[in-house]
Write an enzyme that holds these catalytic residues in place. Sequence first.
Site, mmCIF file in Angstrom:
data_model
loop_
_atom_site.group_PDB
_atom_site.id
_atom_site.type_symbol
_atom_site.label_atom_id
_atom_site.label_comp_id
_atom_site.label_asym_id
_atom_site.label_seq_id
_atom_site.Cartn_x
_atom_site.Cartn_y
_atom_site.Cartn_z
ATOM 1 C CB CYS A 75 -1.000 -0.002 1.149
ATOM 2 S SG CYS A 75 -0.314 -0.292 2.784
ATOM 3 C CG ASP A 124 -8.066 2.881 1.046
ATOM 4 O OD1 ASP A 124 -6.956 2.305 1.055
ATOM 5 O OD2 ASP A 124 -9.004 2.544 1.803
ATOM 6 C CG HIS A 150 -5.674 -0.576 1.949
ATOM 7 N ND1 HIS A 150 -5.402 0.758 2.205
ATOM 8 C CD2 HIS A 150 -4.683 -1.283 2.523
ATOM 9 C CE1 HIS A 150 -4.292 0.838 2.920
ATOM 10 N NE2 HIS A 150 -3.835 -0.383 3.127
#
EC number: 3.4.22.-
Length: 318
Positions: A75, A277, A279
């Site tokens: 990430c 993000d 993820h």
Amino acid sequence: SVLSRYENQITILSDYLEEFPETDEPVWILGRQHHLNTDKSKLLLDISARLWFTYRRKFSPIGGTGPSSDAGWGCMLRCGQMMLAQALICRHLGRDWQWEKDKKQPEEYHRILRCFLDRKDCCYSIHQMAQMGVGEGKSIGEWFGPNTVAQVLKKLALFDEWNSLAVYVSMDNTVVIEDIKKMCWSPPQSSNVPHSSTHWHRGAPARNKNPAGFCTGWKPLLLIIPLRLGINHINPVYIDAFKECFKMPQSLGALGGKPNNAYYFIGFLGNELIYLDPHTTQSFVDSEENGTVDDESFHCQQAPHRMKIMNLDPSVAL
């Protein structure tokens, strides 16, 4: 595969929590001010124009025998890619450039995107970043922090002739102006260099000739400043200054997040940070034969995520 399904479920659940509230407060995104009451659509367009890099699966194994997915560990590398991609968009296309779904994009855009595809021959791919991280003491598949990603990008930029970026990472909270000048200024070796250095002009020839843009021999600067804004939690004394950084027209946001969860912060609303993000686990995408990239999965087309600024891990990179 279990981890990938878990990551996707998180994203699906959080989609319903991210609508912007009704407020008169301005939203700041990478140096641009937006007002929710009058130009919410412009705000969402501005956010979706940013390149969004997420976990991917089914790419060629890193190093030949390593992982073929970065789910669970990549990430911060993806956030570093997003920050650098924003720098390259400003470099070649300008901050005013907007992405629109199904619209033909300029060649420079596809060339920027190809720099980040999950292939070992792409200069800022997950493969290159993970392997360069070994020199920073990180084994392939290990989680990176903001400073490590900054050091990796600095090293990879040395091999990137087309974008010709100078990446400076401040150490010990110090920016040394003379060191930056040495990095950025490389005087032409002969009078015909501007004509012979084809890689310098491919992308934005008009910009390089424009005195207000880039002059020959001068490399645009990407300045990364790793900071610690507290010990275990962010110290409230830093909050206002941190928010001011997102108002600067030169801003490329910030790398940070929560422990072992990295986010790319692009702006703020009140005391909430706005971030992209990484993820979400998507399948590997390669370029087409003509060099274009099916880019729909590289743009976040939903309301972005937000988090209270006090929940930020104190380790960040501006």
